[in-house]
Every structure is written in structure tokens, then in C-alpha cells.
Design an enzyme around this catalytic site. Structure first.
Site, PDB file in Angstrom:
ATOM      1  N   CYS A   2     -19.301  -4.159   5.564  1.00 13.82           N
ATOM      2  CA  CYS A   2     -18.104  -4.785   6.113  1.00 13.82           C
ATOM      3  C   CYS A   2     -17.695  -4.002   7.350  1.00 13.82           C
ATOM      4  CB  CYS A   2     -16.964  -4.735   5.108  1.00 13.82           C
ATOM      5  SG  CYS A   2     -17.427  -5.410   3.514  1.00 13.82           S
ATOM      6  N   ARG A  28     -20.882  -7.154  11.111  1.00 17.15           N
ATOM      7  CA  ARG A  28     -21.040  -6.366   9.882  1.00 17.15           C
ATOM      8  C   ARG A  28     -20.669  -7.170   8.634  1.00 17.15           C
ATOM      9  NH1 ARG A  28     -21.450  -0.988  10.849  1.00 17.15           N
ATOM     10  NH2 ARG A  28     -20.869  -0.603   8.698  1.00 17.15           N
ATOM     11  N   TRP A  74     -17.876  -8.808   3.913  1.00 17.39           N
ATOM     12  CA  TRP A  74     -19.154  -9.351   3.457  1.00 17.39           C
ATOM     13  C   TRP A  74     -19.161  -9.143   1.956  1.00 17.39           C
ATOM     14  CZ3 TRP A  74     -21.593 -12.814   5.643  1.00 17.39           C
ATOM     15  CH2 TRP A  74     -22.912 -13.112   5.327  1.00 17.39           C
ATOM     16  N   ASN A 100     -15.117  -0.345   2.810  1.00 19.15           N
ATOM     17  CA  ASN A 100     -16.501  -0.767   3.018  1.00 19.15           C
ATOM     18  C   ASN A 100     -17.343   0.053   2.053  1.00 19.15           C
ATOM     19  OD1 ASN A 100     -19.015  -1.508   4.033  1.00 19.15           O
ATOM     20  ND2 ASN A 100     -18.898  -0.084   5.755  1.00 19.15           N
ATOM     21  N   GLY A 101     -18.180  -0.600   1.271  1.00 20.40           N
ATOM     22  CA  GLY A 101     -19.002   0.129   0.300  1.00 20.40           C
ATOM     23  C   GLY A 101     -18.822  -0.472  -1.076  1.00 20.40           C
ATOM     24  N   GLU A 466     -43.184  -9.516  11.525  1.00 21.67           N
ATOM     25  CA  GLU A 466     -41.885  -9.467  12.212  1.00 21.67           C
ATOM     26  C   GLU A 466     -41.495 -10.856  12.739  1.00 21.67           C
ATOM     27  OE1 GLU A 466     -39.265  -8.114  12.593  1.00 21.67           O
ATOM     28  OE2 GLU A 466     -38.455  -8.685  14.520  1.00 21.67           O
ATOM     29  N   LYS A 470     -38.014 -13.004  12.088  1.00 18.86           N
ATOM     30  CA  LYS A 470     -37.159 -13.595  13.142  1.00 18.86           C
ATOM     31  C   LYS A 470     -36.922 -15.071  12.869  1.00 18.86           C
ATOM     32  CE  LYS A 470     -35.680 -10.889  14.534  1.00 18.86           C
ATOM     33  NZ  LYS A 470     -36.065  -9.574  14.202  1.00 18.86           N
ATOM     34  N   GLU A 473     -34.714 -15.640   9.609  1.00 16.33           N
ATOM     35  CA  GLU A 473     -33.296 -15.257   9.568  1.00 16.33           C
ATOM     36  C   GLU A 473     -32.399 -16.124  10.437  1.00 16.33           C
ATOM     37  OE1 GLU A 473     -32.445 -11.103  10.489  1.00 16.33           O
ATOM     38  OE2 GLU A 473     -33.888 -11.115  12.104  1.00 16.33           O
ATOM     39  N   HIS A 489     -58.378 -15.715   1.751  1.00 17.00           N
ATOM     40  CA  HIS A 489     -58.209 -15.200   0.387  1.00 17.00           C
ATOM     41  C   HIS A 489     -57.054 -15.889  -0.339  1.00 17.00           C
ATOM     42  CE1 HIS A 489     -61.199 -12.161   1.190  1.00 17.00           C
ATOM     43  NE2 HIS A 489     -60.572 -11.868   2.314  1.00 17.00           N
ATOM     44  N   LYS A 583     -25.469  -7.280   9.796  1.00 18.75           N
ATOM     45  CA  LYS A 583     -26.234  -6.453  10.717  1.00 18.75           C
ATOM     46  C   LYS A 583     -26.633  -5.112  10.106  1.00 18.75           C
ATOM     47  CE  LYS A 583     -27.840  -5.398  14.840  1.00 18.75           C
ATOM     48  NZ  LYS A 583     -29.167  -5.969  15.123  1.00 18.75           N
TER      49      LYS A 583
HETATM   50  O1  M6R Z   1     -30.283  -0.890  11.452  1.00 20.09           O
HETATM   51  P1  M6R Z   1     -31.677  -0.920  10.934  1.00 20.09           P
HETATM   52  O2  M6R Z   1     -32.689  -0.992  12.008  1.00 20.09           O
HETATM   53  O3  M6R Z   1     -31.967   0.217   9.987  1.00 20.09           O
HETATM   54  O4  M6R Z   1     -31.768  -2.240  10.090  1.00 20.09           O
HETATM   55  C1  M6R Z   1     -32.875  -2.536   9.303  1.00 20.09           C
HETATM   56  C2  M6R Z   1     -32.923  -3.992   8.911  1.00 20.09           C
HETATM   57  O5  M6R Z   1     -31.816  -4.310   8.126  1.00 20.09           O
HETATM   58  C3  M6R Z   1     -32.965  -4.910  10.132  1.00 20.09           C
HETATM   59  O6  M6R Z   1     -34.050  -4.617  10.949  1.00 20.09           O
HETATM   60  C4  M6R Z   1     -33.039  -6.392   9.708  1.00 20.09           C
HETATM   61  O7  M6R Z   1     -34.254  -6.652   9.100  1.00 20.09           O
HETATM   62  C5  M6R Z   1     -32.790  -7.290  10.922  1.00 20.09           C
HETATM   63  N1  M6R Z   1     -31.796  -8.267  10.632  1.00 20.09           N
HETATM   64  C6  M6R Z   1     -33.985  -8.020  11.373  1.00 20.09           C
HETATM   65  O8  M6R Z   1     -33.753  -8.759  12.518  1.00 20.09           O
END
Ligand code: M6R
Length: 588
Positions: A2, A28, A74, A100-101, A466, A470, A473, A489, A583
Site C-alpha cells: 500500500c 503501490r 491494496w 502498510n504490511g 519476460e 508483459k 499483466e 516436448h 508495483k
Molecule cells: O521491484 P522489483 O524489481 O523487485 O519487482 C519485482 C517484480 O515484482 C516485478 O518485476 C514484476 O514482475 C513487474 N510487475 C513485472 O513487470
């Protein structure tokens, strides 16, 4: 996961400052929000379900106040409702908290408080904190706050105010919290962009520390009560860097910034790069750890170290690393890769590594983040604030630094730098409006599909994984990445007429093999989108990228980032705040 933010100072529009600051922290958490401010009548709380970014300030009454705090939520404990949104009061509404936590022992505390006669209004773990402080109030607010903190288990960042005290209290254990210093005014936030407009001078609150903010902040150790002196650090970011500017979304702004961020990332002090390279060369074993996209960067880098430095490094997903602890010992090296420097799984991995005596180096974007400060040494990737949930410019900056390190390990730093500078300039040429339009046309073709696949080999196998992240998400289209050789396979059974498949083709020793894999897909009816420096007959749609040699992962991921963005916009998804994601993942 959060965002929290507070203001205390001479200005009389504290609640407005907090609302505007929270908008910068929305990445966040964005399912609900709330603020609390001090007024003559006591503490007033306003809460709403939804995104704070959508709030029109004209629709809310904000009387004058010079102390306020707020929260962008969140949900973890309790569904998304106004009752569960923060801030939370105690019984008589004299104490208010944001958090937060996770309070891991909240049920136990709640049961005890209920026995003591407290009643609760929300399903959250946070509300427990306000009631707990109330239970200790006979020793005064400051001491009651300290006492309550001692009972909380788990990671947290907490802010609290009392109706009758001119003080803001803040505490941290595991979740970020930073104090910003203005002219006779202070800010406390989960992240710097919340107050960049007012201050670039910060004081970092460390784990197990609390702050009492009256006229000036006083810092204490939560456990021992010992007073702590803080250094004021000037940060290199400015308010403009954290704004969208002319762009409709942060994601596209950040994708385009890659024209500059790669060159900026490798503009490091040579001594620092050589120091890390020497650590790698002398380590008993090197582990690259990261989560999500950062984890894929680690995987790509492991191929780069093999290819360039003829070195074996072990890429491990942050949450899985603790299971390798049996191999870790003094002499092992752990390199943590993270944009935020606050990812709980990576932080836990660091903790485990340190317990086993390993050295920890971090490659982070957020200066002063927990990872930055918990590591023996760190390199900043200098990407500037990355606010879209989907990582883009931080990804390529991390790839650039790790590629440079691979060259540095074998005394070829100059060659690595030259390659990456040339790559940056090629990206500059590539990122033009025509290129974007070409990708937009492809997005039109793909928007109705339910699934798509991405294949690559070696470094670009990592980029296939990766790419899938992208696309998933932000477009919400089912996407999966595979090593080209793995298709036969099993996964090839998923291909039918028209199934879109992106092939990441680098101009290296894997080229012929990945093209053969694309042919296998095409012969089963697949629609081949080739990301490659050259067009090949097999491609149904070609996304041209420059030939970047060992920097191919950097150039190959960019068109996929744009494609994911275009698909999100076409499908009316908010690319900056995808559903179910935040994030910074600061919970395990
Ligand atoms: O802040 P970080 O790079 O440690 O975050 C790691 C992942 O949470 C982050 O890369 C996440 O997978 C992204 N949303 C991908 O775009």
C-alpha cells in the site's frame, strides 16, 4: 503493498497535499483510499472505494488543516470496502492509523482486545493497531505507540495521530518509510515521488525505528528506545521525472525513456563496476536473484555471463532462494536485482544469504531502498522513477548493467561499454512514431485472441518468459514463453490455426534453431510474429529490431513492451495499474 503519506507543517491545505501525494503512490495499491486530517472538531476521516487518481478535488470538502495522513490500499485482510479502507480509528475516534504490511498475529491481538471490551468496525488487521495503542494510553501517546509496536509481528510501516497531541508517529519494520524535509515542514511517505514537489532532502527510517514528528523529527530504536541521529540525503530525482508529462500513461512514457536510460545505466564509475566484477571472479559461487521481471533479467544475464565471461552464475527466483541456503557459505556472492529494492521475497533471500555469511551486492533503481541499504555494496541503475506496474525501462537498464559486468569480468569493459552505447543509439532510432504505428496494427490483429506464445533461445529464452509477463499483466491475454527447443516436448500441442506466436530471433548461434522452431509452429497453422534484425520468409509479421549482438535481449523486449501496451489500451485496460497487481510486492 500500500502507499502511505503524511504531512505536518505550516501549510493549511495538509489534506490536499496528502491527496495529491497519494496519487503518486497509487502504483503501490489502488483498490481504495482514505485520509485523516486534524480539524478543530477532532480527527476527520474521508474514505472511498476506487482509485484516488480518479478523485476530483472539487467533489470533496477539505477544511483547513496542517496535519494529515493518508493511504492508498491494496487489500490483504478484508475485502475492498469503505469500512476496510484506511485510516482506522480506535473506539472513541481519538487515535487513527494507516498501515502498510501485515500484522501476522492480528487475530490473537484482536481476541485479546475484544476480551478487554473493544469493538471492531472492519475486517482488517490494521484496526487492531489503533485499539492496541488505546489500551496503553495511560502511559501517554508516544509510549503507548512504542508499547503497541512491540506486540506486532510481521513487516509494517505505520503512521498514527492522536486527536489531542500535536505529533505524528511513524514506525517501520520491513516496509519502506522515508521522511522528507521541507522548510519548517515534514513529509513521511512509502516512496519519494509523493513529496518530490516539495522536497528532495530525505531521511531514511530503518527497520525497527520510529519517528516522533513534532516540530522536528526525533528518531528512536523501537526495541531499545535509544535515540538515533539521522543524516539528510539529497536525492537525484526531480518532480518532473515522476510525472506523465505529455504521455497518456506512465508505461508508454517509460518505454520511450529507454532512448536515454540504457546509456545512463552504464554510465557508472569504472571502479564500482570493476569491484563487482572482481567479487564475481573471486566468489565461491555467484547467485543472481530477483522476482518477476527482475528474475527473468537474472536468467538472461546467466547466459550473458556464460557467453561473454565463460562464467557460471546461478539465476534463482527470489522466493526460491531460501531453499538453496544449504549451498550458501562464506565466500558465496548474492547479487540481488530489483527495481524497487523493496520486494519482500528478494529481501528475504538477502536475509538468508547474510545469515549464511555470503556477500550481498544489489542492483537497484530506488536509491536508499531497503535492498540498497541492506547490501554490502550496490549499483544504482539510474532509470529514474518507474511508476507503471509493468517494468520496462528498469528491465533494460538492469540488463545493460549485468551485460557490462559480464564484459568487466574478463577485462573487456571498454568493449562492453561500446556495445551498449551503440545499442542505446540504435534504440533511439528505432523508437519513432512509425514503429509504434506498425506495432499498433499488429495489436489490432491480436486483440481478439485468447492465447499467444513467445519463443526464444538462450538469452532470448529469458526474454520470451519476460515477454509473456508483459503481455499477461497489462493485456490480460493468456501468454506463455518457451525455450524454442522445448516446443516439441509438449507445448506444440497448443498450436492451432492462427495461434499467434512471437519468435525472438537474435543474430547469433541460436538463429537457425529458433527459425526452425518457428517453422514447426507455422506448419501447425501458427501465425508467426518475428522480432529480428532481418525479415525471414517464415514471418507473417515482422517487428524489426537492430542487430545488437550480446545486447539482443535489450532490443528484443522493447517491441513486445510496446505491443503489450497497445493491446492494453485497445482493450481499455489501464496499463499503469493492471488488475490484481501492485508495483512493489512488499508481502511474501
Ligand atoms: O521491484 P522489483 O524489481 O523487485 O519487482 C519485482 C517484480 O515484482 C516485478 O518485476 C514484476 O514482475 C513487474 N510487475 C513485472 O513487470
Amino acid at each position: 503493498m500500500c502507499g502511505i503519506f503524511a504531512y505536518k507543517g505550516k501549510r493549511e491545505n495538509a489534506s490536499e497535499i496528502v491527496i495529491e501525494g497519494l496519487k503518486h503512490l497509487e502504483y503501490r495499491g489502488y483498490d481504495s483510499w482514505g485520509i485523516a486530517y486534524k480539524s478543530k472538531a477532532g480527527i476527520v476521516v474521508e474514505k472511498r472505494v476506487g482509485k484516488i487518481g480518479e478523485l476530483d478535488l472539487n467533489t470533496i470538502q477539505l477544511p483547513t488543516s496542517n496535519t494529515a495522513m493518508g493511504h492508498s490500499r491494496w487489500a490483504t485482510h478484508g475485502t475492498v470496502t469503505e469500512e476496510n479502507a484506511h485510516p482506522h480509528f480506535n473506539e472513541d475516534q481519538s487515535i487513527v492509523v494507516v498501515h502498510n504490511g501485515i500484522v501476522e498475529n492480528f487475530q490473537e491481538l484482536k481476541n485479546k482486545l475484544i476480551k478487554n471490551g473493544h469493538t471492531f468496525k472492519s475486517e482488517t488487521d490494521t484496526e487492531v493497531i489503533a485499539h492496541l495503542i488505546e489500551d496503553y494510553m495511560e502511559v501517554g501517546f508516544e509510549n503507548a505507540f512504542k508499547q503497541a509496536l512491540k506486540e506486532l509481528k510481521g513487516r509494517f510501516a505505520i503512521l498514527a495521530m492522536h486527536r489531542d497531541e500535536d505529533k505524528l508517529m511513524a514506525a517501520r519494520r520491513g516496509s519502506p518509510l522515508i521522511v522528507g524535509k521541507g522548510k519548517s515542514e515534514y513529509f513521511i511517505a512509502s516512496d519519494i515521488p509523493a513529496f518530490l514537489e516539495y522536497s528532495r532532502e530525505v531521511m531514511y527510517i530503518d527497520d525497527n525505528q520510529m519517528v516522533v514528528l513534532n516540530d522536528t523529527p526525533k528518531f528512536y530504536n523501537i526495541e531499545t528506545g535509544e535515540k538515533i541521529t539521522k543524516r539528510i540525503v539529497e536525492i537525484g530525482w526531480n518532480a518532473e521525472m515522476a510525472e506523465k508529462g505529455e504521455h497518456p500513461h506512465f508505461m508508454i512514457k517509460e518505454i520511450k525513456e529507454q532512448k536515454d536510460t540504457i546509456a545512463r545505466a552504464i554510465n557508472q564509475n569504472e571502479k564500482d563496476i570493476m569491484k563487482v566484477a572482481n567479487e564475481i571472479n573471486n566468489a565461491f559461487g555467484t547467485y543472481l536473484i530477483g522476482c518477476g521481471t527482475a528474475g527473468k533479467v537474472c536468467l538472461a544475464a546467466s547466459y550473458a555471463f556464460s557467453e561473454i565471461a565463460k562464467k557460471h552464475v546461478n539465476p534463482v527466483v527470489g522466493s526460491e532462494f531460501p531453499s538453496y541456503k544449504h549451498f550458501i557459505k562464506k565466500g558465496s556472492l548474492v547479487i540481488a536485482v530489483s527495481q524497487s529494492g523493496e520486494t519482500a521475497d528478494t529481501l528475504e533471500a538477502i536475509e538468508v544469504a547474510k545469515q549464511k555469511g555470503a556477500k550481498v551486492i544489489s542492483i537497484v533503481n530506488v536509491e536508499g531502498s531497503t535492498m540498497d541499504r541492506e547490501s554490502d555494496f550496490s549499483i544504482n541503475i539510474k532509470a529514474g522513477p518507474e511508476k507503471a506496474v509493468a517494468s520496462t525501462k528498469a528491465t533494460t537498464a538492469q540488463l545493460a548493467i549485468l551485460t557490462l559486468l559480464a564484459y568487466a569480468c574478463v577485462d573487456r569493459l571498454k568493449e562492453g561499454r561500446k556495445l551498449l552505447i551503440e545499442t542505446a543509439s540504435k534504440i533511439n532510432d528505432m523508437l519513432n512514431p512509425r514503429y509504434e504505428q506498425h506495432i499498433e496494427k499488429l495489436a489490432e490483429k491480436l486483440r481478439g485472441h485468447e492465447s499467444m506464445y513467445v519463443i526464444g533461445r538462450a538469452m532470448n529464452y529469458a526474454m520470451a518468459l519476460e515477454s509473456a509477463i508483459k503481455l499477461q499483466e497489462v493485456s490480460y491475454i493468456h501468454a506463455e514463453g518457451f525455450a524454442g527447443g522445448e516446443l516439441k516436448h509438449g507445448p506444440i500441442a497448443l498450436i492451432s490455426k492462427g495461434t499467434p506466436c512471437i519468435a525472438l530471433v537474435a543474430n547469433d548461434e541460436t538463429k537457425q534453431d529458433i527459425l526452425s522452431n518457428a517453422i514447426e509452429i507455422k506448419s501447425r497453422g501458427g501465425y508467426i510474429i518475428g522480432v529480428s534484425p532481418e525479415n525471414h520468409e517464415i514471418f507473417d509479421y515482422w517487428l524489426r529490431v537492430p542487430d545488437a549482438g550480446n545486447a539482443s535481449p535489450i532490443v528484443n523486449i522493447i517491441p513486445v513492451q510496446i505491443l503489450a501496451y497497445k493491446l492494453a489500451v485497445m482493450k481499455q485496460n489501464n496499463p499503469d495499474m493492471p488488475r490484481n497487481l501492485a508495483k512493489s510486492v512488499t508481502v511474501k
